[in-house]
Design a protein around this motif. Structure first.
Motif, PDB file in Angstrom:
ATOM      1  N   GLY A   1       0.820  -1.214   0.000  1.00  0.00           N
ATOM      2  CA  GLY A   1       0.000   0.000   0.000  1.00  0.00           C
ATOM      3  C   GLY A   1       0.852   1.262   0.000  1.00  0.00           C
ATOM      4  N   TYR A   2       2.163   1.091   0.042  1.00  0.00           N
ATOM      5  CA  TYR A   2       3.062   2.250   0.067  1.00  0.00           C
ATOM      6  C   TYR A   2       3.818   2.405  -1.265  1.00  0.00           C
ATOM      7  N   GLN A   3       3.418   1.629  -2.243  1.00  0.00           N
ATOM      8  CA  GLN A   3       4.184   1.570  -3.503  1.00  0.00           C
ATOM      9  C   GLN A   3       4.492   2.942  -4.091  1.00  0.00           C
ATOM     10  N   LYS A   4       3.516   3.823  -4.086  1.00  0.00           N
ATOM     11  CA  LYS A   4       3.674   5.113  -4.768  1.00  0.00           C
ATOM     12  C   LYS A   4       4.198   6.219  -3.845  1.00  0.00           C
ATOM     13  N   ARG A   5       4.382   5.895  -2.578  1.00  0.00           N
ATOM     14  CA  ARG A   5       4.853   6.918  -1.630  1.00  0.00           C
ATOM     15  C   ARG A   5       6.317   7.263  -1.881  1.00  0.00           C
ATOM     16  N   ASN A   6       6.676   8.504  -1.596  1.00  0.00           N
ATOM     17  CA  ASN A   6       8.079   8.888  -1.670  1.00  0.00           C
ATOM     18  C   ASN A   6       8.793   8.320  -0.440  1.00  0.00           C
ATOM     19  N   PRO A   7       9.887   7.599  -0.619  1.00  0.00           N
ATOM     20  CA  PRO A   7      10.543   6.956   0.533  1.00  0.00           C
ATOM     21  C   PRO A   7      10.904   7.931   1.654  1.00  0.00           C
ATOM     22  N   PHE A   8      11.232   9.166   1.278  1.00  0.00           N
ATOM     23  CA  PHE A   8      11.671  10.127   2.294  1.00  0.00           C
ATOM     24  C   PHE A   8      10.515  10.631   3.171  1.00  0.00           C
ATOM     25  N   THR A   9       9.264  10.358   2.764  1.00  0.00           N
ATOM     26  CA  THR A   9       8.127  10.833   3.560  1.00  0.00           C
ATOM     27  C   THR A   9       7.588   9.756   4.516  1.00  0.00           C
ATOM     28  N   LEU A  10       8.226   8.599   4.530  1.00  0.00           N
ATOM     29  CA  LEU A  10       7.764   7.533   5.431  1.00  0.00           C
ATOM     30  C   LEU A  10       8.193   7.845   6.869  1.00  0.00           C
ATOM     31  N   SER A  11       7.560   7.137   7.807  1.00  0.00           N
ATOM     32  CA  SER A  11       7.984   7.306   9.208  1.00  0.00           C
ATOM     33  C   SER A  11       9.338   6.618   9.373  1.00  0.00           C
ATOM     34  N   GLU A  12      10.026   6.875  10.490  1.00  0.00           N
ATOM     35  CA  GLU A  12      11.367   6.305  10.697  1.00  0.00           C
ATOM     36  C   GLU A  12      11.343   4.773  10.665  1.00  0.00           C
ATOM     37  N   GLY A  13      10.332   4.204  11.313  1.00  0.00           N
ATOM     38  CA  GLY A  13      10.221   2.744  11.345  1.00  0.00           C
ATOM     39  C   GLY A  13       9.976   2.181   9.948  1.00  0.00           C
ATOM     40  N   GLU A  14       9.127   2.866   9.179  1.00  0.00           N
ATOM     41  CA  GLU A  14       8.843   2.415   7.808  1.00  0.00           C
ATOM     42  C   GLU A  14      10.081   2.549   6.926  1.00  0.00           C
ATOM     43  N   LYS A  15      10.835   3.630   7.146  1.00  0.00           N
ATOM     44  CA  LYS A  15      12.074   3.818   6.369  1.00  0.00           C
ATOM     45  C   LYS A  15      13.040   2.668   6.635  1.00  0.00           C
ATOM     46  N   ARG A  16      13.144   2.289   7.898  1.00  0.00           N
ATOM     47  CA  ARG A  16      14.035   1.182   8.250  1.00  0.00           C
ATOM     48  C   ARG A  16      13.603  -0.086   7.519  1.00  0.00           C
ATOM     49  N   ARG A  17      12.284  -0.350   7.486  1.00  0.00           N
ATOM     50  CA  ARG A  17      11.807  -1.562   6.824  1.00  0.00           C
ATOM     51  C   ARG A  17      12.058  -1.485   5.317  1.00  0.00           C
ATOM     52  N   LEU A  18      11.888  -0.288   4.764  1.00  0.00           N
ATOM     53  CA  LEU A  18      12.135  -0.147   3.323  1.00  0.00           C
ATOM     54  C   LEU A  18      13.620  -0.386   3.007  1.00  0.00           C
ATOM     55  N   SER A  19      14.492   0.136   3.863  1.00  0.00           N
ATOM     56  CA  SER A  19      15.926  -0.070   3.600  1.00  0.00           C
ATOM     57  C   SER A  19      16.265  -1.560   3.657  1.00  0.00           C
ATOM     58  N   LEU A  20      15.584  -2.287   4.558  1.00  0.00           N
ATOM     59  CA  LEU A  20      15.779  -3.740   4.608  1.00  0.00           C
ATOM     60  C   LEU A  20      15.241  -4.397   3.336  1.00  0.00           C
ATOM     61  N   ALA A  21      14.072  -3.916   2.890  1.00  0.00           N
ATOM     62  CA  ALA A  21      13.464  -4.462   1.657  1.00  0.00           C
ATOM     63  C   ALA A  21      14.396  -4.251   0.460  1.00  0.00           C
ATOM     64  N   ILE A  22      15.078  -3.110   0.433  1.00  0.00           N
ATOM     65  CA  ILE A  22      16.026  -2.841  -0.665  1.00  0.00           C
ATOM     66  C   ILE A  22      17.128  -3.905  -0.657  1.00  0.00           C
ATOM     67  N   LEU A  23      17.635  -4.195   0.532  1.00  0.00           N
ATOM     68  CA  LEU A  23      18.690  -5.211   0.629  1.00  0.00           C
ATOM     69  C   LEU A  23      18.170  -6.580   0.204  1.00  0.00           C
ATOM     70  N   TRP A  24      16.936  -6.916   0.653  1.00  0.00           N
ATOM     71  CA  TRP A  24      16.362  -8.230   0.294  1.00  0.00           C
ATOM     72  C   TRP A  24      16.259  -8.332  -1.234  1.00  0.00           C
TER      73      TRP A  24
END
Lengths: 245, 451
Positions: free
Chosen positions: B356-379
């Protein structure tokens, strides 16, 4: 020994730039530089390692200035030839001008750099706020900006590493500017919020006191006298300088 | 008890994101309350703290309705000194440092309260001794570790003697012993204060909290009984597997910046193995990851990947097999949309709870969401070795559990993990081996930790 105010070094920097900027011969420029280095090293320790490194980097542009002026000084061919290599004649006026301009560029750069090395940015800002009534909002913003350089440098290194690991490329696209810019604006945003959050206002006290003392006046005066003596001794006296209009 | 805050029908929406906070009805926070703000990652916990500090809507823009009154007054009408009596700790300690040295940073808040310099000096000496940070006082802030910056930021606020303390994840960067020590001292010194805290490491707070609210993902806020809080989440220990061949081998590794930091380190990592490293703030954990990641190249000893010294391996080949999670998740973002960051692999977003966050700008996510996205990038990169620096930062228990399951699945495929974390329940659940970095040496503490 009493601590010299960092503001004194800022004024000294301007003081030493004057004879170099308005000198008409290489001797005055170089002697001003030498005098500046001697006087600064009496007051504060200069990191010689960095200074030598900086001078080494400077040599290439200075030599380039020298060669360019040597080859392209207008009207120099009316003065005597002092040397010639492979059919290339070196004229007296071109040589004088090349020496003078190279010495001036070198002295200006090294004097500025030496002062940059000895002035402590945070102490200078404190001194400006305490002695010259620089508004605290500007002063602390400046301080945050100085710190931001280190913060941004570290951020850039980390962003570059993350990119290199992800794409296995060493050449970084312009796109990489986005996270750096976001990081810079976020830092600025939080620095502003922090200043507000901690109740910054102009009537504050200071734990680090950077008073302007009589000794600072004396240092300025002593240096001014030395510079005047230097100008009297070397100003417009030697032929190494602008000999052509 | 005096009524401090009164919130009435408070609603706030950020201009650039979908996140909003929605508090219908009236709510009061009294002096002496020690309140925990709980909720899912991205629900708006930090936003609520911003409102209580008075940053909203003056400094942080957005659409706001309703009222937030402090002692019956609008926060906008308080003077800067009055507002300074509401201490605020930001989520990222590095971004709230203005000065060059720790001593200057600690003094700054008190100077704004017009406290005399000699009193300031005395208080700094006294508090730094109590909080055991004397050796940091004249250090350059830029050289401090994340935990050391966190300690500095916390102490700087406490020294201002605020009436109210607003904390956004105060122990996130602290090692367990420092966290316990700091929280204990804080509550001793600030025993009559009002403390409102957002925290995921609840274990440290259980003796102190007397009120709690919970923010749902849709922004709704409700009071939660303290007795219902799960203070120390326990995660099921992952099943052991037989690790494969040795992929990383570190022999007699020594390194230091100005002084020796890592001494004679020996470590190996096998296929499918999960090794965790714990240790005090500033012990050199992140430096060790940087060395293994080939970021720092000058060291003595050997770091071998598949029997080759990493300094001899071309970076393109090495980084095809290894990647590293940075402490700041934003370091990984370069695209405008979340989906682009994970190379359009929607299933990864689903796995990491970012659907549900596909179209969101990564920099506008909350800190916790940013952390999960950075993990998703690595995965999404599908590497063989993952070096993870504080992967659970800003994550609630549910997301931590999810992360454990994900790492567990990945190790079944032969992927290896070297994890740095202060999150002991997470470490206990996930690690095949736990090593502690102490005084420059690495020692195996798996037995002690699991006892």
């Amino acid at each position: 020994m009493r601590k010299t105010n960092d503001l004194t070094f800022l004024f000294l920097a301007f003081l030493y730039l004057i004879p170099i900027l308005f000198s008409d011969n290489a001797i005055l420029s170089l002697s001003s530089l030498l005098l500046a280095i001697i006087n600064i090293s009496i007051l504060r320790k200069i990191n010689l390692k960095i200074l030598i490194l900086m001078i080494a980097f400077l040599l290439v542009p200075i030599v380039s200035v020298f060669i360019t002026v040597l080859l392209y000084t207008k009207g120099a061919n009316t003065t005597p030839v002092i040397a010639s290599f492979c059919g290339l004649k070196i004229y007296q006026a071109a040589f004088d001008n090349a020496i003078f301009l190279a010495a001036r560029a070198f002295s200006l750069s090294v004097v500025s750099f030496v002062f940059l090395l000895v002035i402590k940015s945070d102490a200078l800002v404190f001194s400006l706020m305490q002695n010259l009534k620089l508004p605290v909002a500007i002063g602390y913003s400046l301080m945050a900006t100085f710190n931001a350089f280190f913060y941004m440098r570290d951020e850039f290194i980390r962003i570059r590493i993350a990119y290199k690991m992800r794409f296995q490329k060493k050449i970084f696209p312009l796109k990489l500017l986005i996270p750096i810019l976001v990081s810079a604006s976020r830092y600025a945003h939080f620095a502003g919020l922090t200043l507000e959050s901690k109740g910054l206002h102009k009537e504050k006290t200071y734990t680090e006191v950077h008073k302007w003392r009589y000794s600072d006046w004396l240092i300025l005066l002593a240096n001014l006298i030395q510079i005047i003596v230097l100008i009297i001794l070397f100003g417009n006296k030697y032929s190494i300088g602008f000999t052509l209009g | 008890m005096n009524n401090l805050y009164k919130l009435k029908d408070f609603q706030f929406t950020y201009p650039y994101g979908n996140s909003s906070i929605n508090w219908a009805g009236s709510y009061e926070i009294n002096s002496g309350d020690i309140m925990l703000i709980g909720g899912e990652s991205g629900a708006g916990k930090s936003t609520l703290l911003h409102a209580l500090k008075g940053f909203i809507p003056e400094t942080i823009f957005g659409k706001m309705s309703g009222t937030v009154l402090f002692k019956g007054k609008d926060l906008c009408h308080l003077s800067s000194v009055q507002r300074a009596k509401i201490g605020y700790l930001f989520q990222n300690p590095a971004s709230q440092m203005i000065h060059k040295t720790v001593r200057q940073e600690l003094a700054f808040g008190m100077e704004n309260l017009n406290i005399k310099p000699q009193v300031i000096r005395q208080k700094i000496a006294e508090f730094s001794e109590q909080f055991e940070i004397e050796e940091l006082l004249d250090r350059n802030i830029a050289e401090l570790s994340g935990g050391e910056k966190q300690k500095t930021a916390l102490l700087a606020i406490l020294l201002m003697d605020p009436d109210i303390l607003l904390f956004d994840e105060p122990t996130a960067f602290l090692d367990p012993s420092s966290a316990k020590h700091f929280v204990g001292l804080f509550h001793k010194i600030a025993k009559d204060k009002t403390i409102i805290t957002v925290e995921h490491n609840l274990d440290y707070l259980k003796e102190h909290i007397n009120r709690s609210i919970f923010i749902k993902k849709n922004g709704e806020i409700s009071e939660q009984s303290v007795s219902n809080i799960i203070w120390e989440p326990s995660f099921e220990k992952i099943k052991k597997i037989t690790p494969g061949k040795k992929v990383l081998e570190i022999k007699n590794l020594s390194f230091g910046y100005k002084q020796p930091l890592l001494k004679d380190i020996n470590l190996d990592l096998r296929e499918g193995e999960i090794v965790s490293i714990i240790g005090d703030n500033g012990a050199g954990k992140t430096t060790l990851l940087k060395l293994i990641g080939g970021i720092i190249k000058k060291y003595s000893g050997q770091i071998k990947y598949e029997n080759n010294e990493i300094r001899q391996i071309h970076y393109k080949k090495y980084y095809q097999d290894l990647t590293m999670l940075m402490q700041n998740p934003e370091n990984h973002f370069i695209f405008n949309e979340v989906i682009q960051e994970v190379n359009h692999q929607t299933d990864i977003l689903q796995l990491i709870n970012l659907h549900g966050y596909q179209k969101r700008n990564p920099f506008t996510l909350s800190e916790g969401e940013k952390r999960r996205l950075s993990l998703a990038i690595l995965w999404s990169l599908e590497r063989k070795i993952f070096l993870l620096d504080e992967p659970t930062f800003g994550q609630d228990a549910k997301n931590k559990e999810n992360l454990i399951n994900l790492i567990c699945q990945m190790r079944q495929q032969g992927k290896s993990f070297l994890i740095i974390s202060h999150d002991l329940p997470f470490i206990k659940a996930i690690s095949d081996r736990t090593l502690m970095l102490k005084n420059g040496y690495l020692e195996n503490v798996s037995g002690v930790l699991n006892a």
